[in-house]
Design an enzyme around this catalytic site. Sequence first.
Site, PDB file in Angstrom:
ATOM      1  N   LYS A 208      -9.510   8.931   3.133  1.00 47.03           N
ATOM      2  CA  LYS A 208      -8.130   9.359   3.368  1.00 47.03           C
ATOM      3  C   LYS A 208      -7.886  10.815   2.969  1.00 47.03           C
ATOM      4  O   LYS A 208      -7.035  11.472   3.562  1.00 47.03           O
ATOM      5  CB  LYS A 208      -7.153   8.441   2.638  1.00 47.03           C
ATOM      6  CG  LYS A 208      -7.112   7.060   3.260  1.00 47.03           C
ATOM      7  CD  LYS A 208      -6.020   6.209   2.681  1.00 47.03           C
ATOM      8  CE  LYS A 208      -6.213   4.787   3.171  1.00 47.03           C
ATOM      9  NZ  LYS A 208      -4.998   4.012   3.197  1.00 47.03           N
TER      10      LYS A 208
ATOM     11  N   GLU B 197       0.443  10.847  -3.617  1.00 48.08           N
ATOM     12  CA  GLU B 197       1.462  11.330  -2.675  1.00 48.08           C
ATOM     13  C   GLU B 197       2.845  11.100  -3.253  1.00 48.08           C
ATOM     14  O   GLU B 197       3.040  10.222  -4.105  1.00 48.08           O
ATOM     15  CB  GLU B 197       1.377  10.546  -1.351  1.00 48.08           C
ATOM     16  CG  GLU B 197       0.242  10.947  -0.448  1.00 48.08           C
ATOM     17  CD  GLU B 197       0.199  10.122   0.838  1.00 48.08           C
ATOM     18  OE1 GLU B 197       0.966   9.145   0.977  1.00 48.08           O
ATOM     19  OE2 GLU B 197      -0.634  10.454   1.697  1.00 48.08           O
TER      20      GLU B 197
ATOM     21  N   HIS C 144       2.664  -4.143   1.679  1.00 48.19           N
ATOM     22  CA  HIS C 144       2.028  -3.098   2.488  1.00 48.19           C
ATOM     23  C   HIS C 144       1.150  -3.648   3.604  1.00 48.19           C
ATOM     24  O   HIS C 144       0.300  -2.947   4.129  1.00 48.19           O
ATOM     25  CB  HIS C 144       1.215  -2.132   1.613  1.00 48.19           C
ATOM     26  CG  HIS C 144       2.031  -1.499   0.528  1.00 48.19           C
ATOM     27  ND1 HIS C 144       3.177  -0.791   0.769  1.00 48.19           N
ATOM     28  CD2 HIS C 144       1.884  -1.488  -0.814  1.00 48.19           C
ATOM     29  CE1 HIS C 144       3.693  -0.367  -0.364  1.00 48.19           C
ATOM     30  NE2 HIS C 144       2.940  -0.794  -1.345  1.00 48.19           N
TER      31      HIS C 144
ATOM     32  N   ARG D  45     -10.726   2.191  14.908  1.00 48.32           N
ATOM     33  CA  ARG D  45     -11.118   0.881  15.454  1.00 48.32           C
ATOM     34  C   ARG D  45      -9.936   0.319  16.233  1.00 48.32           C
ATOM     35  O   ARG D  45      -8.871   0.931  16.277  1.00 48.32           O
ATOM     36  CB  ARG D  45     -11.444  -0.076  14.302  1.00 48.32           C
ATOM     37  CG  ARG D  45     -10.272  -0.141  13.324  1.00 48.32           C
ATOM     38  CD  ARG D  45     -10.380  -1.241  12.325  1.00 48.32           C
ATOM     39  NE  ARG D  45      -9.444  -1.070  11.227  1.00 48.32           N
ATOM     40  CZ  ARG D  45      -8.183  -1.442  11.210  1.00 48.32           C
ATOM     41  NH1 ARG D  45      -7.654  -2.005  12.282  1.00 48.32           N
ATOM     42  NH2 ARG D  45      -7.408  -1.244  10.169  1.00 48.32           N
TER      43      ARG D  45
HETATM   44  P1  ADP Z   1      -3.777   0.960   3.719  1.00 51.45           P
HETATM   45  O1  ADP Z   1      -4.871   1.748   4.403  1.00 51.45           O
HETATM   46  O2  ADP Z   1      -4.213   0.350   2.437  1.00 51.45           O
HETATM   47  O3  ADP Z   1      -3.101   0.020   4.646  1.00 51.45           O
HETATM   48  P2  ADP Z   1      -1.798   3.037   4.150  1.00 51.45           P
HETATM   49  O4  ADP Z   1      -1.998   4.422   3.684  1.00 51.45           O
HETATM   50  O5  ADP Z   1      -1.995   2.767   5.609  1.00 51.45           O
HETATM   51  O6  ADP Z   1      -2.695   2.051   3.272  1.00 51.45           O
HETATM   52  O7  ADP Z   1      -0.350   2.558   3.748  1.00 51.45           O
HETATM   53  C1  ADP Z   1       0.075   1.223   3.925  1.00 51.45           C
HETATM   54  C2  ADP Z   1       1.576   1.140   3.709  1.00 51.45           C
HETATM   55  O8  ADP Z   1       1.928   1.613   2.402  1.00 51.45           O
HETATM   56  C3  ADP Z   1       2.415   1.991   4.648  1.00 51.45           C
HETATM   57  O9  ADP Z   1       2.648   1.376   5.896  1.00 51.45           O
HETATM   58  C4  ADP Z   1       3.681   2.145   3.838  1.00 51.45           C
HETATM   59  O10 ADP Z   1       4.460   0.975   3.881  1.00 51.45           O
HETATM   60  C5  ADP Z   1       3.161   2.296   2.422  1.00 51.45           C
HETATM   61  N1  ADP Z   1       2.958   3.723   2.080  1.00 51.45           N
HETATM   62  C6  ADP Z   1       1.798   4.421   2.137  1.00 51.45           C
HETATM   63  N2  ADP Z   1       1.980   5.694   1.744  1.00 51.45           N
HETATM   64  C7  ADP Z   1       3.280   5.816   1.411  1.00 51.45           C
HETATM   65  C8  ADP Z   1       4.103   6.889   0.902  1.00 51.45           C
HETATM   66  N3  ADP Z   1       3.603   8.106   0.623  1.00 51.45           N
HETATM   67  N4  ADP Z   1       5.421   6.640   0.690  1.00 51.45           N
HETATM   68  C9  ADP Z   1       5.944   5.409   0.930  1.00 51.45           C
HETATM   69  N5  ADP Z   1       5.235   4.361   1.386  1.00 51.45           N
HETATM   70  C10 ADP Z   1       3.914   4.554   1.632  1.00 51.45           C
END
Ligand code: ADP
Length: 499
Positions: free
Chosen positions: A119, A201, A236, A292
Amino acid sequence: MKRRLTKLLIANRGEIALRIIRSARIFGLKTVAVYSDADANSTHVAAADESVLIGPAEASKSYLDIAAIINAARQIGADAIHPGYGFLSERPEFARAAAAANLTFVGPHPDVMAALGDKVAARRIAIQAGVPVVPGIETAELSAVRDFAARVTYPILVKAAAGGGGRGMRVVHEAAQLEASIEAASHEALAAFGDGRLFVEKYLAHPRHVEIQILGDEYGDVVALGERECSIQRRHQKIIEESPSPGISENTRAEMIDAALSLARVAHYTNAGTVEFLIEGANFYFLEVNARLQVEHPITEERFGVDLVCEQLRIASGGKIAAPPAPRGVAIECRINAEDPEHDFRPAIGTVLHLRVPAGPGVRFDSHLAPGTVISPYYDGLLGKLICFGADREEARLRMLNALNEFELLGVVNNASYLRDIIASEPFRNADLSTHFVEEHFPAWHPNDSDLTAALIAAAITAERDSIEAPPNRNGDRPASSRSPWTELRGFELWRSRP
Ligand code: ADP
């Protein structure tokens, strides 16, 4: 370069293995299923032309065993591998092992997967492509994070560089929690991904999750097939998705598509992928790339009238992508999981005793379930995806409501009635969406009476089946069998109409 593929091995199980087998057949390929000891009687094995046992039930010794899968492909004369999603689908070393064995991997180049799978590296590529990212820092070193938090203010989000499935992520609301949260996230990431690296973040307060489907070919062309709104999540994890996103302007959509395509070009992306964004107010921010096929890809297929698995196979065969057709209508997907919404969504296992699959115009059910299917504790609990299409959002929603009412599954506790209550709710109807939808609108959910009746019947049938299956006693008699709940419940209609 054109490649003639003839036999595809599907390195996966469950609904996605079946989904891929169907398209591969349309594409003109012979199909090979792989399976673990726990899946010998699975529908994906029966559906494939050939099948190979790759190991015991534990995923680490079967569906995650690269050598076992590559050997299976060699042994059976496959010339291509489709990884599906989950398992090995985003592991560059799997794609490399396939290439080394002269097998075409249906996915992006391993170097691209490696760059985007991290990431932090993906964030850098986004920045390089001019795509906005959430304010953040590439380290979780305590004093740097303290400085960062002082700048952007709490809450902040500690995330795993190798993360996925919401693991290795901690929201930190105040300085006092910081150290413990970093520790816990690192620990979890190390255990889940073998990589404890973290980044941080700003935690956006009320975002929506919107993602863009892309396709790229080896001639440098990339196209986007619109967006998917995936804000309805639990811990999430997405549970309901829809396309188009009901809350973005034409302008924002066009900007996000441009951003996704720029990123794909900078990364030399090929095959199917998804660029995920968070939207807050008028701004959108890059989240990650999933290199993917996504679980929720069918809603894009319904709106665009394309088969994304066939597109993946065309690209993997050295084909060119065509401009996608114009989208139409609205599609919604509900993920039916083996989990107990009444008891903190704890995972459920069991055997499918009775299944009624919804049907009708605009209704699609992607699932590997059949009567007798065993849901074991070894794999994720996705039972199937219900996808409904309509001319507009309300038609799609009503079809989904009907479909969830028609859906009957006894023998495996699942979240169908929970999903139905969300689809029926005012906030969903009004598209009042954010990633906090579930905790805001469904903080404590309980089934209504008719669901309880169904649960009781399920329990009764399970007890009945167990007594039938019990071995005969010494006199050759089976243990005193309870009477069938079906005869007891005369007049009870399973296919009831619910408000
Ligand atoms: P993963 O790869 O574990 O699924 P992601 O980075 O795709 O993690 O994030 C999954 C979810 O987490 C997002 O859809 C959102 O709901 C929450 N999320 C991720 N980053 C943030 C952020 N900076 N602020 C608020 N919510 C976040």
